[in-house]
Scaffold this motif. Structure first.
Motif, mmCIF file in Angstrom:
data_model
loop_
_atom_site.group_PDB
_atom_site.id
_atom_site.type_symbol
_atom_site.label_atom_id
_atom_site.label_comp_id
_atom_site.label_asym_id
_atom_site.label_seq_id
_atom_site.Cartn_x
_atom_site.Cartn_y
_atom_site.Cartn_z
ATOM 1 N N ASP A 250 24.239 42.482 36.435
ATOM 2 C CA ASP A 250 23.328 42.572 37.626
ATOM 3 C C ASP A 250 23.830 41.594 38.635
ATOM 4 O O ASP A 250 23.255 41.282 39.559
ATOM 5 N N HIS A 251 24.953 40.578 38.347
ATOM 6 C CA HIS A 251 25.471 39.446 38.950
ATOM 7 C C HIS A 251 25.861 40.195 40.337
ATOM 8 O O HIS A 251 26.661 40.859 40.130
ATOM 9 N N LYS A 252 25.638 39.327 41.294
ATOM 10 C CA LYS A 252 26.060 39.652 42.744
ATOM 11 C C LYS A 252 27.656 39.787 42.777
ATOM 12 O O LYS A 252 28.386 40.321 43.628
ATOM 13 N N TYR A 253 28.357 38.951 41.857
ATOM 14 C CA TYR A 253 29.798 38.960 41.791
ATOM 15 C C TYR A 253 30.623 39.562 41.120
ATOM 16 O O TYR A 253 31.792 39.471 40.541
ATOM 17 N N SER A 254 29.794 40.465 39.984
ATOM 18 C CA SER A 254 30.477 41.225 38.794
ATOM 19 C C SER A 254 31.396 42.072 39.319
ATOM 20 O O SER A 254 32.369 42.633 38.234
ATOM 21 N N CYS A 255 31.545 42.590 40.417
ATOM 22 C CA CYS A 255 32.671 43.367 40.780
ATOM 23 C C CYS A 255 33.850 43.074 41.692
ATOM 24 O O CYS A 255 34.799 43.536 41.977
ATOM 25 N N THR A 256 33.800 41.606 41.374
ATOM 26 C CA THR A 256 35.074 40.757 41.746
ATOM 27 C C THR A 256 36.015 40.632 40.539
ATOM 28 O O THR A 256 35.554 40.763 39.458
ATOM 29 N N MET A 257 37.450 40.505 40.849
ATOM 30 C CA MET A 257 38.366 40.432 39.719
ATOM 31 C C MET A 257 38.046 38.961 39.179
ATOM 32 O O MET A 257 38.281 38.503 37.996
ATOM 33 N N ALA A 258 37.780 38.000 40.425
ATOM 34 C CA ALA A 258 37.367 36.594 39.544
ATOM 35 C C ALA A 258 36.332 36.514 38.594
ATOM 36 O O ALA A 258 36.398 35.738 37.480
ATOM 37 N N PHE A 259 35.102 37.279 38.768
ATOM 38 C CA PHE A 259 34.274 37.386 37.847
ATOM 39 C C PHE A 259 34.800 37.668 36.481
ATOM 40 O O PHE A 259 34.203 37.030 35.281
ATOM 41 N N ARG A 260 35.691 38.514 36.140
ATOM 42 C CA ARG A 260 36.324 38.792 34.893
ATOM 43 C C ARG A 260 37.359 38.117 34.354
ATOM 44 O O ARG A 260 37.803 38.210 33.456
ATOM 45 N N LEU A 261 37.883 37.164 35.221
ATOM 46 C CA LEU A 261 39.108 36.398 34.662
ATOM 47 C C LEU A 261 38.756 35.367 33.539
ATOM 48 O O LEU A 261 37.686 35.094 33.425
ATOM 49 N N GLN A 262 39.590 35.492 32.705
ATOM 50 C CA GLN A 262 39.414 34.710 31.182
ATOM 51 C C GLN A 262 40.359 33.379 31.343
ATOM 52 O O GLN A 262 40.164 32.556 30.626
ATOM 53 N N GLN A 263 41.608 33.565 32.174
ATOM 54 C CA GLN A 263 42.482 32.499 32.016
ATOM 55 C C GLN A 263 43.133 32.343 33.248
ATOM 56 O O GLN A 263 43.540 33.372 33.820
ATOM 57 N N LEU A 264 42.930 31.224 34.069
ATOM 58 C CA LEU A 264 43.501 30.930 35.545
ATOM 59 C C LEU A 264 44.295 29.424 35.231
ATOM 60 O O LEU A 264 43.725 28.588 35.012
ATOM 61 N N HIS A 265 45.497 29.536 35.677
ATOM 62 C CA HIS A 265 46.433 28.305 35.649
ATOM 63 C C HIS A 265 46.938 28.297 37.247
ATOM 64 O O HIS A 265 47.822 29.120 37.488
ATOM 65 N N ILE A 266 46.364 27.326 37.873
ATOM 66 C CA ILE A 266 46.813 27.057 39.328
ATOM 67 C C ILE A 266 47.228 25.795 39.652
ATOM 68 O O ILE A 266 47.229 25.193 40.481
ATOM 69 N N CYS B 297 38.326 37.614 44.989
ATOM 70 C CA CYS B 297 36.892 36.973 45.474
ATOM 71 C C CYS B 297 36.299 38.384 46.000
ATOM 72 O O CYS B 297 34.919 38.494 46.290
ATOM 73 N N SER B 298 36.974 39.401 46.400
ATOM 74 C CA SER B 298 36.706 40.816 46.985
ATOM 75 C C SER B 298 36.215 41.619 45.955
ATOM 76 O O SER B 298 36.242 41.537 44.697
ATOM 77 N N ASP B 299 35.402 42.701 46.343
ATOM 78 C CA ASP B 299 34.686 43.644 45.610
ATOM 79 C C ASP B 299 35.623 44.819 45.484
ATOM 80 O O ASP B 299 35.206 46.000 45.421
ATOM 81 N N LEU B 300 36.791 44.487 44.721
ATOM 82 C CA LEU B 300 37.782 45.681 44.694
ATOM 83 C C LEU B 300 37.417 46.430 43.516
ATOM 84 O O LEU B 300 37.697 47.750 43.250
ATOM 85 N N LEU B 301 36.387 45.911 42.254
ATOM 86 C CA LEU B 301 36.078 46.641 41.234
ATOM 87 C C LEU B 301 35.091 47.592 41.750
ATOM 88 O O LEU B 301 34.445 48.589 40.674
ATOM 89 N N LEU B 302 34.413 47.651 42.817
ATOM 90 C CA LEU B 302 32.972 48.173 43.079
ATOM 91 C C LEU B 302 33.438 49.701 43.005
ATOM 92 O O LEU B 302 32.527 50.636 42.641
ATOM 93 N N THR B 303 34.586 50.225 43.601
ATOM 94 C CA THR B 303 35.035 51.832 43.341
ATOM 95 C C THR B 303 35.727 52.318 42.219
ATOM 96 O O THR B 303 36.212 53.165 42.162
ATOM 97 N N SER B 304 35.911 51.379 41.427
ATOM 98 C CA SER B 304 36.893 51.623 39.954
ATOM 99 C C SER B 304 35.713 51.773 38.709
ATOM 100 O O SER B 304 34.553 51.621 39.115
ATOM 101 N N ASN B 305 36.335 51.867 37.755
ATOM 102 C CA ASN B 305 35.576 52.269 36.698
ATOM 103 C C ASN B 305 36.098 51.234 35.831
ATOM 104 O O ASN B 305 35.384 51.097 34.509
ATOM 105 N N LEU B 306 36.047 49.864 36.175
ATOM 106 C CA LEU B 306 36.266 48.618 35.629
ATOM 107 C C LEU B 306 34.999 47.837 35.522
ATOM 108 O O LEU B 306 35.284 46.615 35.039
#
Length: 963
Positions: A560-576, A546-555
């Motif tokens: 324009d969504h406020k969470y688009s810089c998080t890895m959670a935003f781009r996840l396509q599959q999650l099994h927990i 949920c952190s903005d790890l992608l903010l400084t990367s090229n990924l």
């Protein structure tokens, strides 16, 4: 023919279509054209005329066609005629004249044989060459798919007309494209001679020897009732073309039912190879029978599967790289000399003078369930044979270590996908209560096989080098499911080596911590799929996602969504599912950031209604909220925003059934139609699993479910008996039906037989009703998995025998609560289903009262459970089962069945492929309703002892639950 006056160099050809004479619907008119304008001919319009007059160049006809040369240059009187009538297929004649006069023909699969026959009849050599060139180009083109009826027609025509290139190219085409050809419904239509020629072709390209055998069995089955072959026909000898030494053990075992001789021969060959493959292959080399042991590979091979070949060793890979001209006496002597040296030096090394074979087109290899293939001794041959390898599947190979993975990354720079799955531990902390636990590291004895010694030294060096000088790999998909030897340090190493990782599966890896998972995620920013079921995934990992790890990367995605810089935003599959370390707040935090998610598994978590309401995404295709406390209203809110959902699982959700959890409008809707109906109005469901809160009140509600392929109806669901009877008719595509705590009857079984022609899975657990032995008489030839648990107490040996005949292809069988069965049932099961890989028998009368000898005939068993079936199992049973069942990985017993009071635990060397043993213990408990007789005390479960072996240690755990 009639004479006419024309220019000296021209002749008028009257083309008459023989079919036009009988066709009164065609207009009686003649079309006149000239070859001087051949490029402008409207062929479609010409074919509408019963005849066509063509002014053609006599010299051109004579030069290009043997037919016209004889017709127009002979010494007989007709040769001088200027008007000639020809009766032939009009379309073919027009194409021939076009070609003779310089027009480029467009040959297709539809007109090829038409043009070829005309070229042959009219003797147009250049057109014959054009046809040959086109057909050769078509059959050799990569990815080109010629209709099978065209190939068969061409084969027959080529043989009838004696055109050599046609049948030669046909069998070559089928050989190179065998995998595609066998997938066609028209595959059984292939003539026997063509199929036989295809199999003997040097470019026959297969994924596996099993693939070839399965294809031949399909062909024989479909042609048994036709003129192609009969039951005593020699055409059944085509099965002898299969190299049985390369068949998986479980497949060979299954052959014993209908092809007993071939099956027995296969099993004996495999077991002999397990004992001493070196001597057998050496003898084959001397006897010029080495091809029987060589994996089929060609320049077109892209995938090789040895899955389930329990006897395969590195020596088989050694044979792959041997030069193709091995039949030369000098080469044989050289190889034999090298093999002798290998024996003395405990190594496999080819002489420098030998040129090895390499197959650069091979991208994928499957060595799953190959316990004798040690990576250290196999890697050198893999490197030589498959330098372009990018996908390695090695599931259920407990001899492989995490160090093997590091070695793989270093040796194969093109590797992108690795699967090293093993069985998940049966005592996952989220499911059981541990009483005690101990572990022992293995001690390497001096008698360790040379392959393992060589492997250890190689892997230690490779692992040390790779960690000291980490080089980023290209791997994007990694599966380490069930590997409890994996720890946080391993995750750290993986994150350093696999920065491009997009898919990670560490389901059931209980030794990794939440901190270790979070550090890996923070280093692998490309991850889009996380399979973390039954791990310590928790708040730290959620924080990273949920952190903005992608903010400084090229990924960063363009959004324009406020969470688009998080890895959670781009996840396509999650099994927990089963992750107990994640609390309600963390799940809510995660859910409100996930946008691109397609698959979400939340079974057994603390997910709340608020979390579901916060879910951001609208691309879900699969959702599992089973065994959670979500409400129907919250679940429906997700479904309404995700119309692409195809799979929905919600069993064990008791809160779904509470009327106080949804509003009045929903309650009114529920009175008229169930929630399942409403769900199906929003999405096209193909798989559902439901329990509490779901009901089907009318047949009308089944209509939107007509595309269902998998259905599970569990505890709490109330579809009604009438609806269950109609379910197969309304959902004819069903392949899997699982009914738990439902009311069933013979009528339901009759409906299943009549409507579900593709049913592969049938599981009935704790069902009530008036089911009788009629259920055993229902024919289900496609059924592969059959589980009858506490539903058939009336079953006798005779019923069981009938069941094996009517469901001949079952490979997984579970039976519970059948107290009328006795030891004769073992022979019925082993004779009826010799290829079983899964057998669970519990509370089944006296099946094991006299031991377990006959069940050992099901030699391919991988998962074996025997509990409360008779006090006749000997003390050394675990060792005996491991040694007689080469694929056995999981074994479950009960001390109540031990005739000598207990079971001996095998050593690391004795356990063979066995990875898990579960032994239940019972205790006597006084019955409050009877204190005067022996029956006053009954056995109840006390605890389960679990013994597990992995590549490093053996663990013994005692848990309270019965698992």
């Amino acid at each position: 023919m009639a004479s006419a006056t024309t220019d000296g160099d021209d002749v008028v050809l009257e083309l008459i279509d023989p079919s036009a004479v009988q066709n009164e619907l065609r207009p009686e008119k003649v079309t006149s054209i000239s070859t001087s304008g051949v490029e402008n001919w409207n062929v479609g319009l010409l074919l509408q005329s019963p005849s066509v007059k063509v002014r053609a160049n006599r010299n051109r006809l004579v030069e290009q066609s043997a037919y016209f040369r004889g017709l127009l240059c002979g010494s007989f009187s007709e040769s001088s005629l200027a008007h000639v009538s020809i009766r032939w297929n009009l379309e073919a004649l027009v194409h021939v004249l076009q070609f003779i006069h310089g027009f480029h023909l467009h040959i297709t699969s539809n007109n090829f044989l038409l043009i070829l026959e005309a070229a042959l009849y009219f003797g147009v050599e250049s057109l014959l060459l054009e046809c040959e060139s086109w057909f050769q180009q078509m059959t050799l083109a990569e990815g080109q798919q010629i209709p099978m009826d065209t190939v068969i027609e061409a084969w027959n025509f080529g043989l009838e007309q004696g055109i050599g290139f046609v049948p030669e190219l046909c069998k070559g085409y089928l050989a190179r494209n065998f995998a595609w050809v066998t997938s066609l419904n028209s595959f059984p239509d292939i003539p026997y001679d063509l199929l036989h020629s295809c199999i003997e072709h040097p470019l026959l390209t297969l994924d596996s020897e099993r693939h070839l055998c399965e294809a031949l069995l399909i062909w024989l089955s479909d042609n048994r009732r036709s003129s192609q072959c009969s039951s005593d026909d020699s055409k059944f000898d085509i099965l002898r073309k299969v190299r049985i030494s390369l068949l998986p053990l479980e497949f060979a075992a299954g052959l014993r039912r209908d092809f007993s001789q071939l099956g027995e021969e296969g099993i004996c060959t495999i077991l002999d190879l397990m004992k001493d493959s070196f001597s057998i292959i050496l003898a084959a080399l001397v006897g010029d029978k080495l091809d029987d042991f060589r994996i089929r590979l060609t320049e077109y091979s892209e995938k090789i599967s040895l899955a389930g070949c329990v006897h395969i060793t590195a020596l088989f890979l050694f044979l792959v790289v041997l030069p193709s001209d091995l039949d030369m006496t000098a080469k044989k002597r050289m190889v034999l000399s090298e093999l002798d040296n290998c024996t003395a030096n405990n190594r496999y090394v080819l002489g420098k003078s030998l040129m090895t074979m390499s197959y650069k087109s091979v991208r994928e290899m499957d060595i799953s369930k190959c316990p004798k293939l040690y990576f250290g001794s196999a890697v050198k041959w893999l490197l030589l044979a498959f330098p372009s390898l990018s996908i390695l599947r090695a599931s259920h190979c407990s001899q492989l270590k995490i160090e093997d993975f590091y070695c793989l990354l270093q040796k194969f720079p093109l590797i992108t996908e690795v699967d090293m799955t093993v069985d998940t531990s049966p005592f996952l902390p989220a499911k059981v209560s541990v009483v005690s636990m101990s572990s022992d590291k293995y001690r390497v004895a001096s008698t360790t096989p040379y392959a393992m010694l060589e492997e250890n030294s190689l892997l230690l060096n490779v692992a040390k080098t790779s960690l000291e000088n980490p080089a980023m790999s290209n791997i994007s998909k990694l599966t380490l499911e069930g590997r409890n030897e994996i720890n946080d340090l391993d995750l750290l190493k993986i994150s350093a080596l696999c920065g491009s990782l997009s898919y990670l599966n560490i389901k059931g890896c209980t030794m990794v911590t939440d901190m270790g998972i979070s550090k890996l995620i923070s280093k692998c920013l490309h991850i889009k799929s996380l399979i973390l079921s039954y791990t310590s995934f928790g708040q730290s990992s959620v924080g990273v996602l949920c952190s903005d790890l992608l903010l400084t990367s090229n990924l960063t995605e363009v959004s324009d969504h406020k969470y688009s810089c998080t890895m959670a935003f781009r996840l396509q599959q999650l099994h927990i599912d089963g992750c107990k370390g994640i609390d309600q707040n963390s799940i809510s935090q995660l859910m409100c950031r996930m946008y691109m998610l397609k698959i979400l598994m939340l079974r057994g978590t603390s997910v709340t209604d608020d979390a579901l309401y916060d879910f951001l995404g609208s691309f879900l295709e699969s959702l599992d909220v089973s065994e959670t406390m979500v409400s129907m209203q919250a679940l429906m809110s997700v479904v309404r925003r995700n119309t692409g959902i195809r799979c929905l699982k919600a069993t064990g959700c008791t809160k779904l059934n509470r009327p106080d959890t949804y509003d009045l409008a929903s309650a009114v809707t529920a009175n008229h139609k169930g929630y399942l109906f409403e769900l199906s109005q929003h999405c096209i469901l193909e798989e559902v699993a439901f329990g509490w809160g779901f009901s089907i009140l009318s047949v009308e509600e089944l209509v939107p479910l007509s595309r269902l392929r998998f259905i599970t109806i569990g505890l709490g669901a109330s579809p009604g008996h009438h609806v269950l009877c109609l379910l197969p008719k309304m959902c004819p595509l069903l392949e899997s039906v699982i009914l738990i705590f439902q009311v069933i009857s013979d009528r339901i079984f009759r409906s299943i037989q009549e409507s579900l022609k593709n049913l592969k899975v049938l599981q009935l657990c704790c069902c009530l009703g008036d089911l009788t032995s009629f259920a055993c008489k229902i024919s289900m030839p496609q059924l592969r998995i059959l589980r009858l648990e506490w539903v058939t107490p009336w079953m006798t040996n005779n019923d069981l025998a009938i069941l094996t005949k009517n469901c001949p292809n079952v490979v997984e069988f579970s039976l519970s609560g059948c107290k009328l069965l006795d030891s004769a049932s073992q022979e019925i099961i082993s004779n009826g289903w010799p290829g079983l890989t899964f057998i669970h028998l519990e509370e089944c009368g006296k099946i094991t009262l006299d031991g377990v000898s006959f069940l050992f005939n099901c030699i391919a068993i991988e998962d074996f459970l025997l509990r409360h079936n008779g006090k006749g199992i000997e003390r050394n049973f675990i060792y005996e089962a491991a040694s007689k069942l080469p694929l056995l990985r999981k074994l479950a017993l009960d001390l109540c069945d031990a005739c000598e009071g207990g079971f001996d635990s095998p050593s690391h060397a004795e356990r063979c492929f066995l990875s898990t043993v579960m032994i239940s213990r019972c205790k006597s408990q006084k019955c409050a309703f009877d204190s005067q007789t022996m029956e006053a005390f009954r056995s109840v479960h006390k605890e389960t002892i679990v013994i597990e072996w992995d590549c490093k240690e053996v663990r013994t755990t005692v848990v309270k639950e019965r698992i």
